[in-house]
Structures are given as structure tokens and as C-alpha cells.
Design a protein around this motif. Structure first.
Motif, PDB file in Angstrom:
ATOM      1  N   ALA A  65       6.614  -4.893  -8.182  1.00 26.56           N
ATOM      2  CA  ALA A  65       7.049  -4.367  -6.899  1.00 26.56           C
ATOM      3  C   ALA A  65       7.102  -5.314  -5.828  1.00 26.56           C
ATOM      4  O   ALA A  65       8.185  -5.369  -5.136  1.00 26.56           O
ATOM      5  N   LYS A  66       6.073  -6.354  -5.907  1.00 26.83           N
ATOM      6  CA  LYS A  66       6.206  -7.316  -4.928  1.00 26.83           C
ATOM      7  C   LYS A  66       7.514  -8.267  -5.250  1.00 26.83           C
ATOM      8  O   LYS A  66       8.007  -8.521  -4.413  1.00 26.83           O
ATOM      9  N   LEU A  83       9.998   3.918  -2.610  1.00 24.75           N
ATOM     10  CA  LEU A  83       9.434   3.919  -4.175  1.00 24.75           C
ATOM     11  C   LEU A  83       8.834   2.620  -4.376  1.00 24.75           C
ATOM     12  O   LEU A  83       7.628   2.739  -4.948  1.00 24.75           O
ATOM     13  N   LEU A  84       9.197   1.623  -3.965  1.00 27.31           N
ATOM     14  CA  LEU A  84       8.733   0.170  -4.165  1.00 27.31           C
ATOM     15  C   LEU A  84       7.274   0.317  -3.516  1.00 27.31           C
ATOM     16  O   LEU A  84       6.320  -0.227  -4.024  1.00 27.31           O
ATOM     17  N   ALA A  85       6.946   0.730  -2.434  1.00 28.65           N
ATOM     18  CA  ALA A  85       5.908   0.453  -1.463  1.00 28.65           C
ATOM     19  C   ALA A  85       4.847   1.367  -2.130  1.00 28.65           C
ATOM     20  O   ALA A  85       3.598   1.158  -2.197  1.00 28.65           O
ATOM     21  N   ALA A  86       5.238   2.352  -2.509  1.00 32.36           N
ATOM     22  CA  ALA A  86       4.355   3.480  -3.465  1.00 32.36           C
ATOM     23  C   ALA A  86       3.703   2.856  -4.640  1.00 32.36           C
ATOM     24  O   ALA A  86       2.666   3.330  -5.206  1.00 32.36           O
ATOM     25  N   LYS A  87       4.371   1.907  -5.283  1.00 32.03           N
ATOM     26  CA  LYS A  87       3.847   1.311  -6.286  1.00 32.03           C
ATOM     27  C   LYS A  87       2.451   0.508  -6.149  1.00 32.03           C
ATOM     28  O   LYS A  87       1.540   0.298  -7.024  1.00 32.03           O
ATOM     29  N   PHE A  88       2.150   0.351  -4.790  1.00 34.82           N
ATOM     30  CA  PHE A  88       0.972  -0.342  -4.521  1.00 34.82           C
ATOM     31  C   PHE A  88      -0.165   0.640  -4.292  1.00 34.82           C
ATOM     32  O   PHE A  88      -1.361   0.390  -3.934  1.00 34.82           O
TER      33      PHE A  88
END
Length: 323
Positions: free
Chosen positions: A307-308, A53-58
Motif C-alpha cells: 500500500a505504501k 482502502l489503501l490506508a486501511a491496509k496499515f
């Protein structure tokens, strides 16, 4: 700070992932249904879906699209745990009975196979061929890691390289893949995908090393299993590996006690104390910190979005967690 506090803002999407996990493992056969549900209810950090989910924020974040990789990744992890418990003859996981303990080895093995199959089935909903290739490669590497662990069980002469390669395959790779596939599913640029993959790999290595440290320093209540369980089962992890290399008397004692199956709680307590005194725990924390430093370095290459910071906080948490 608790780990869940770091990604509290994702709670609604994590709840959707949880609901999807329940629906995906639902089986028509009553035993498969009960066994799979038992595993799911035992809980877990769900750290792999969180990384997705966090990686998809990019990239282009759409939960309905992202969950097509988040759920299979968690199912693959869950299935591997079921098989692990059979191999390790483990009665407890997270303080609750394992499937092999509650039913038997045969039910556990087929439950693990069933969950693997459901993971692959759900992944077919993703229309990106690269996702399937990365997932299948990760599963192959995980199997190799498991076989290597069996090969190295009670092998008191293994080296650091073997240990690091094993934990890469068993743990770090799936976390790295979670980061990459989250970004890939959201169509993030390739350079960001690869930076996230490297971040996940380094965090995954630190995560497993910390797990191996906690097996010697956390309480049975915190671990959900007796302290020193890994070593008692012949799985030589970094704290013990380093300490036995430094102290030949400790090595002889460990080999004698565990090979002769005389390692009761009192003996394990003595061994754990000797490992601490020889510097195995301290050294392992140093190695974990090196991987975390590399993880932080990868984050420097990423755009400054919330997210970072979450990724940074998760890495920091892993370096300081107590159980």
C-alpha cells in the motif's frame, strides 16, 4: 500508466464500494432517484475510497468495516459537486449534463442535500465516535471553503494565502480525512493515522493545484468543459493569480474582459496564452511539486507494505497527469 492501474489489485473491493454507493443513493422518490443515479453514472476517479482502502491496509483490513467510512466520504464529495455546479452555473461535468442542467437548481440543491444525508446515515454504522467528529469537522470546513470561494469570486486582489486556504478546505481536507479514516477504521496505530493524514493533505493540495493548471492547458474534450472555465466564472486560481501579479497589463485585460462578460472562446484563448507566457503554469507546477515532496516525506515514516508503494505511485501520477 493510468491511475486505475495503480490500484488494480483493489478492483474487487472498489466494485463493492460502487455497489454500496448505488444502494445508498437509491431513493423512493422518482426524481431524487433519477438525479442521484445520473450523478453516479457520470463516473469519477473514486480516489477518496481508494485512499480509504489503501490506508486501511496499515491496520486490520476488513472491507465490510472499511466501507462504512469509504462510502460516506465519496457521497460527501459527490454531494459537494452537485452544489458546486449550481453555484458555478455549470452545464457539464465530466462531459455530461449536470443535475442542475438536466433538471434545475432546486432539484440539484435537494439532491445534494439528500446525498449528504445518506452519507451521514451510513456513517452511523461505524462504531467509532472519532470518525463522526472528523467527518463533521471536515464538512464544516468544506462549507467554509465554498463560502470563501463565493466571497472571492471576481476578487482580482486576493492573495496566495487565500487561495491555498480555500483549496485546503475545498479539496485537500477530504483527501486527508480519507487517508486518516481508512487507517482509523482499521485500528492502525495513531502515528500512522497522522502520517497518512499529512500525506493526504499534501497530495490533496497538489491534486487541486494540478486541476487548476489543467483548466488552462488541457483540451475541452479532456476536461469535459471549456478551457479557462474557472477564470471565466471569476474563480481566480494559482496560474492566473501568479501571472496577473507578474503582468499588470494581463491583469487589466482579464478584469476588463471578464467583468464586461466579453470573454468568448477567442478571448479566453488569448488570456490562456498570456498566462502561459507569463509563467503562471510553470510556477504552479513548482508549487504542486513542493507539496508532493512533502507527501513523499510522510511515506518514509510508514511500514514497507504494498500500500505504501501504491500511495507513492498515486502521488507520482498526480504530478504528471494530463487530465
Amino acid at each position: 500508466m493510468k491511475l486505475t492501474d495503480i490500484y488494480w489489485h483493489l478492483r474487487s473491493d472498489i466494485a463493492k464500494i460502487e455497489k454500496e454507493l448505488e444502494a445508498t443513493i437509491d431513493a423512493k422518490h422518482p426524481i431524487l432517484k433519477k438525479a442521484s443515479s445520473h450523478l453516479l453514472k457520470a463516473g469519477g476517479k473514486r480516489i477518496r475510497p481508494v485512499f480509504v482502502l489503501l490506508a486501511a491496509k496499515f491496520g486490520d483490513y476488513e472491507i465490510e468495516k472499511i466501507k462504512q467510512v469509504a462510502v460516506p466520504l465519496e457521497l460527501i464529495h459527490m454531494a459537494s459537486l452537485v452544489h458546486d455546479d449550481v453555484i458555478d452555473d455549470a452545464d457539464l461535468r465530466r462531459g455530461k449534463k449536470t443535475i442542475k442542467s438536466k433538471w434545475d437548481n432546486r432539484v440539484a440543491m435537494y439532491t445534494g442535500d439528500y446525498i449528504f444525508a445518506r452519507a451521514i446515515e451510513m456513517a452511523t454504522n461505524c462504531d467509532k465516535p472519532e470518525v463522526h467528529q472528523i467527518l463533521s469537522d471536515a464538512m464544516v470546513e468544506m462549507c467554509i471553503g465554498e463560502v470563501e470561494q463565493i466571497r472571492d469570486q471576481y476578487n482580482w486582489d486576493q492573495n496566495f494565502r487565500n487561495y491555498l486556504r480555500r483549496i485546503k478546505r475545498k479539496t485537500a481536507l477530504l483527501i486527508a480525512v480519507s487517508c486518516r479514516l481508512g487507517a482509523l477504521a482499521a485500528d492502525a496505530p495513531r502515528d500512522i493515522q497522522l502520517s497518512l493524514y499529512r500525506y493526504g493533505y499534501n497530495v490533496g493540495m497538489a491534486f487541486q493545484i494540478t486541476d487548476d493548471i489543467l483548466d488552462f492547458i488541457a483540451t475541452e474534450k479532456e476536461l469535459g468543459k471549456p478551457a479557462g472555465s474557472d477564470l471565466q466564472q471569476g474563480n481566480v486560481t494559482l496560474p492566473a493569480l501568479y501571472s496577473m501579479e507578474q503582468n499588470s497589463q494581463l491583469r487589466e485585460y482579464v478584469v476588463q474582459m471578464i467583468n464586461n462578460e466579453t470573454s468568448d472562446k477567442k478571448v479566453m484563448s488569448e488570456i490562456i496564452q498570456m498566462i502561459k507566457e507569463t509563467g503562471g503554469v510553470e510556477y504552479s507546477f513548482e508549487i504542486s511539486d513542493r507539496y508532493l515532496t512533502k507527501a513523499y516525506r510522510e511515506l518514509e515514516n510508514l511500514p514497507d507494505i504494498p500500500a505504501k508503494d501504491s500511495f507513492y505511485q498515486i502521488a507520482k501520477y498526480i504530478g504528471t497527469r494530463k487530465y
